[in-house]
Scaffold this motif. Structure first.
Motif, short mmCIF file in Angstrom:
data_model
loop_
_atom_site.label_atom_id
_atom_site.label_comp_id
_atom_site.label_asym_id
_atom_site.label_seq_id
_atom_site.Cartn_x
_atom_site.Cartn_y
_atom_site.Cartn_z
N ALA A 505 0.85 -1.20 0.00
CA ALA A 505 0.00 0.00 0.00
C ALA A 505 0.88 1.25 0.00
O ALA A 505 1.98 1.25 0.55
CB ALA A 505 -0.94 -0.02 1.19
N ASN A 506 0.33 2.32 -0.63
CA ASN A 506 1.00 3.63 -0.74
C ASN A 506 2.33 3.55 -1.50
O ASN A 506 3.24 4.34 -1.27
CB ASN A 506 1.24 4.25 0.65
CG ASN A 506 -0.07 4.60 1.35
OD1 ASN A 506 -1.04 5.04 0.69
ND2 ASN A 506 -0.12 4.40 2.65
N GLN A 507 2.42 2.61 -2.39
CA GLN A 507 3.62 2.49 -3.23
C GLN A 507 3.39 3.23 -4.54
O GLN A 507 2.37 3.07 -5.19
CB GLN A 507 3.92 1.01 -3.50
CG GLN A 507 5.15 0.80 -4.37
CD GLN A 507 5.40 -0.68 -4.63
OE1 GLN A 507 4.79 -1.55 -3.98
NE2 GLN A 507 6.29 -0.96 -5.57
N VAL A 508 4.35 4.10 -4.91
CA VAL A 508 4.26 4.87 -6.17
C VAL A 508 4.62 3.94 -7.33
O VAL A 508 5.72 3.38 -7.39
CB VAL A 508 5.20 6.09 -6.16
CG1 VAL A 508 5.12 6.82 -7.48
CG2 VAL A 508 4.87 7.00 -5.00
N SER A 541 -4.65 5.82 -5.75
CA SER A 541 -4.84 7.22 -5.41
C SER A 541 -3.87 8.08 -6.21
O SER A 541 -2.87 7.59 -6.73
CB SER A 541 -4.61 7.43 -3.91
OG SER A 541 -3.27 7.10 -3.56
N VAL A 542 -4.22 9.39 -6.29
CA VAL A 542 -3.39 10.35 -7.06
C VAL A 542 -2.88 11.39 -6.08
O VAL A 542 -3.66 12.00 -5.33
CB VAL A 542 -4.21 11.02 -8.18
CG1 VAL A 542 -3.35 12.05 -8.90
CG2 VAL A 542 -4.74 9.97 -9.15
N ARG A 555 -3.39 1.51 -3.03
CA ARG A 555 -4.15 1.71 -1.79
C ARG A 555 -4.30 0.42 -1.00
O ARG A 555 -5.00 0.39 0.02
CB ARG A 555 -5.51 2.32 -2.11
CG ARG A 555 -5.40 3.69 -2.75
CD ARG A 555 -6.75 4.35 -2.87
NE ARG A 555 -7.32 4.63 -1.53
CZ ARG A 555 -8.48 5.26 -1.33
NH1 ARG A 555 -9.20 5.65 -2.39
NH2 ARG A 555 -8.92 5.49 -0.12
N ARG A 556 -3.72 -0.68 -1.48
CA ARG A 556 -3.79 -1.94 -0.72
C ARG A 556 -2.49 -2.69 -0.92
O ARG A 556 -1.67 -2.33 -1.76
CB ARG A 556 -4.99 -2.77 -1.16
CG ARG A 556 -5.00 -3.16 -2.60
CD ARG A 556 -6.28 -3.92 -2.93
NE ARG A 556 -6.27 -4.44 -4.28
CZ ARG A 556 -7.28 -5.16 -4.80
NH1 ARG A 556 -8.36 -5.39 -4.05
NH2 ARG A 556 -7.21 -5.62 -6.03
N ASN A 557 -2.39 -3.80 -0.20
CA ASN A 557 -1.11 -4.49 -0.16
C ASN A 557 -0.89 -5.45 -1.32
O ASN A 557 0.25 -5.71 -1.69
CB ASN A 557 -0.96 -5.24 1.17
CG ASN A 557 -0.73 -4.28 2.32
OD1 ASN A 557 -0.11 -3.24 2.14
ND2 ASN A 557 -1.25 -4.64 3.49
#
Length: 788
Positions: A505-508, A541-542, A555-557
């Motif tokens: 999650a939260n990886q660009v 997400s952006v 937004r997820r793993n």
């Protein structure tokens, strides 16, 4: 005095002197010491033998003879006498040497010598001869042979001759007295060592008072100062050369000396007028010749070369003047445009001066002159003149049609009240985007503008005189389209994004940027966000990076490609201009299998196809190439299946020139009309003896008659008749080929029961034939009968 008289006087003078005791013609004298024939000791030789010499009893003196003798008798030269001559006639005198026997003759008894011809000293000055005295009876030498000389005395019989005639000379004009011009030379063939016959004195017969000559050297000099070439250029001088030192009775010769005065720069240039006037139209092009002026100089050559220059003008830089070196004219050239309405007349002050000035003649005045030139400008109907050389106009790209964006203005320089009509050169506005008001020059738009399509428009406006449509002028108009924020930003490129199944999650996973064709003054400022309709159930997400880029984050793993292999993320991009423009751009994200480092290893079939990136156009191009390749292969195979036609005759023994092959199948043995054999025939030749079966003959050619051989007593007469008939048929056939050929016939003879089986000679139809007789020939012909 006559030359003959001179010769006679000189001969008499010479004879008078020669008859004196000092000039005795007797040439014999005794030698001193001893008797004639005695010997005396003179010494010893190298061997000690005493040397003796014999003393001669007589010797010869020189004889002198005048040239050009004119008497009737032989000219007496002198007398030879030997001491051995007792006067009894036993001595004979013998003469040898130059001219002996021809020019000189000796009396062998008395020894008197006479000249038989008139001699010329200029041809030969002396003669060397040998004389001896011999016993007339025994021919023994009484005296040893001795040598003597006969010298020819010179008389004045040659006049002086000049080495040239005429002489050519040049001397500068205005030369001082005594200036050397040329030296003449005369030669005299007479003897210069005897008397004054060859002493020459020079004098001038013609050419005074301009020239003089030195009497001894022949040097001609100027005798008058200030001789001017412009007054008289050529002089003829006659020089005389006289011998006998110029005394009376001397001979003379003359020559002519042509003397030319060479030019010096002694004359200044002068204008023929003090005021020159020229008229020139105001439309004259720059560099054109306005007029020519010329100053006169009496000198010639380089002494007459001049330079012109402008020393004063009420229009600085308007005109220039140069020198034509061939004609020495002053050429007035226009350097700036003329305008009748602004200035109608110009005044120039021009100076001319010699290029090569001789300091010797400075005292003769300044070698320059001045003149005034008046140039009148003539009015010409000129085209309208625009107020500016070019116009620049600006218009916003969202301007409505018929919006006025600017105006141009032109006027007639000849008449300010003259009307001018405006128009646009459509060659510069092919799309008819703009138009202009014909009366006031207002430019307006006809179509909508788009700065992103064309930021500048360059057109030409034409101004035409209303009263004279032939007078036109043009001016360039540059129209700049101003930017309006009318384009929404979009992705900068087509992004290919993937996410690993083991992503956290939260990886660009992707950084995106935008582009906008608009050009705001402060630069671009883009804002990125996730679309509202996808915000509630978003898997990604952006994040706006505040530098015109944004990051796409997970937004997820984890993700499962079997559940969903492709995600579409809507990204909203907006600019910061007014009015604000925004657009929604979809980012396609593929789910792929990756290793621990995040490197993609495998994607599903749909993902692989998408990653291949083959567009529809590329697939169509590949398909077309495959179809074209297949067509080439099929065409090549079809060409190889074609059979090559074989020639009708393949025998190597057939040497005929032309063979026409037909691949037509006949209808049988009796079918003689299956094809038209007329193409093998000469269309201009028609057979006489046999009619063609395919056409109706129009004319007949007489057959060639061949003599028939007499019959012989053998059993082959019918074969011979058959061959003769066929030979005659071929000879009379006009359609036969024009080369030798071999014709083969199958003839069974008269004794054959079946006769001829060939149907070529048959003229009956199939219905007229009766083949029942074949059954009588045996079982072999029954099969043939069954065919009919």
């Amino acid at each position: 005095m006559d030359r003959r008289k001179v010769y006679v006087l000189m001969v008499l003078w010479a004879m008078a002197h020669l008859s004196s005791p000092g000039y005795s013609l007797r040439a014999l004298r005794r030698t001193t010491g001893g008797r004639r024939g005695s010997t005396g000791l003179t010494g010893q030789d190298a061997n000690g033998v005493p040397l003796r010499r014999s003393k001669r009893g007589w010797m010869w003196n020189q004889f002198f003879l005048l040239e050009e003798y004119t008497g009737t008798d032989l000219q007496y030269v002198g007398k030879l006498h030997s001491d051995a001559d007792r006067g009894d006639g036993s001595v004979r005198y013998v003469l040898n040497g130059e001219g002996a026997g021809t020019l000189f003759k000796i009396d062998e008894k008395s020894g008197d010598i006479h000249a038989t011809k008139r001699l010329d000293r200029e041809e030969k000055a002396y003669y060397i001869l040998h004389a001896k005295a011999v016993n007339r009876f025994t021919n023994e030498a009484l005296e040893g042979e001795s040598e003597f000389i006969i010298k020819i005395h010179d008389i004045n019989d040659n006049e002086p001759r000049f080495t040239k005639d005429p002489y050519m000379a040049r001397v500068p004009e205005m030369s001082d007295i005594g200036t050397s011009v040329i030296q003449v030379t005369a030669t005299d063939a007479d003897d210069a060592t005897y008397g004054n016959s060859a002493r020459v004195v020079y004098s001038i017969l013609e050419g005074q008072p301009y020239f003089s000559v030195d009497p001894d050297t022949g040097l001609i000099k100027t005798a008058l100062p200030g001789m001017d070439r412009e007054v008289k250029e050529n002089y003829q001088v006659v020089i005389q050369a006289k011998d006998m030192a110029g005394q009376m009775g001397g001979l003379s010769g003359t020559t002519t000396v042509s003397i030319t005065l060479s030019d010096v720069n002694d004359n200044p240039p002068r204008f023929t007028k003090t005021l020159y006037e020229f008229r020139v139209p105001e439309s004259t092009e720059l560099g054109s010749v306005v007029g020519l002026i010329r100053a006169m100089d009496a000198d010639i050559g380089e002494n007459a070369e001049m330079d012109y220059r402008i020393i004063g003008s009420d229009g600085p830089g308007m005109f220039d003047i140069t020198t034509n070196r061939s004609t020495q004219d002053g050429v007035i050239v226009l350097r700036k445009p003329l305008d009748y309405e602004r200035k109608r007349q110009y005044s120039l002050r021009v100076q001319v001066e010699n290029v090569h000035i001789n300091p010797r003649f400075f005292s003769m005045g300044p070698f320059r002159d001045e003149a005034t030139i008046k140039i009148i400008v003539e009015d010409v109907d000129e085209p309208p003149v625009f107020e500016r050389a070019s116009y620049v106009m600006e218009v916003k790209e969202d301007a409505a049609r018929n919006t006025v964006i600017g105006s141009v203005s032109a006027s007639d320089p000849d008449d300010k009240n003259s009307l001018v009509r405006y128009s646009i050169d459509r060659r510069t506005d092919m799309d008819r985007v703009f138009n202009i008001h014909a009366g006031n020059g207002s430019v307006f738009i006809l179509r909508e503008l788009d700065r992103e399509e064309n930021a500048w428009h360059n057109i030409s406006v034409i101004a035409t005189e209303f009263n004279n449509p032939r007078q036109i002028s043009r001016v360039p108009v540059y129209i700049r389209v101003l930017d309006v924020n009318d384009n929404a930003p979009t992705f900068a490129t087509n992004y290919e994004t993937f996410v690993c199944e083991n992503a956290r999650a939260n990886q660009v996973i992707q950084t995106v940027s935008a582009t906008d064709p608009d050009e705001p003054l402060g630069g671009h400022r883009f804002f990125f966000s996730l679309a509202q309709e996808a915000a509630g159930k978003a898997n990604f997400s952006v994040r706006d990076n505040k530098d015109n880029t944004a990051g796409i984050l997970t937004r997820r793993n984890s993700y499962n490609s079997l559940q969903k292999s492709i995600y579409h993320v809507p990204v909203v991009i907006s600019d910061g201009e007014f009015p604000m423009q925004s657009s929604t751009n979809t980012l396609t994200i593929r789910v792929c299998t990756c290793d621990r480092e995040g490197n993609m290893k495998l994607c599903n079939t749909e993902a692989l196809t998408a990653r291949a990136g083959l567009s529809t156009g590329a697939l169509v191009a590949i398909l077309l190439c495959v179809i074209i390749l297949l067509m080439i292969v099929v065409l090549f195979a079809a060409l190889r299946r074609q059979r090559k036609k074989e020639p009708l005759i393949i025998s190597k023994e057939d040497v005929r020139d032309n063979v026409v092959s037909y691949n037509d199948e006949g209808g049988g043995e009796e079918d003689t009309q299956a094809f038209d054999i007329g193409t093998l025939r000469n269309p201009e030749a028609i057979e006489e003896s046999k009619q063609r079966r395919d056409i109706v003959p129009e004319t007949f050619y007489p057959p060639v008659r061949r003599p028939v051989l007499p019959p012989t007593r053998d059993n082959n007469g019918d074969v011979r008749d058959f061959i003769n008939q066929r030979l005659q048929d071929n000879d009379s056939d006009p359609t036969a080929p024009p080369y030798d050929s071999l014709a083969t016939y199958a003839y069974e003879g008269n004794g054959s029961v079946a006769e001829s089986l060939s149907s070529l000679e048959s003229v009956t139809t199939e219905g007229d034939q009766d083949y029942n007789y074949l059954s009588e020939w045996g079982p072999r012909f029954k099969k043939l009968l069954s065919l009919w």
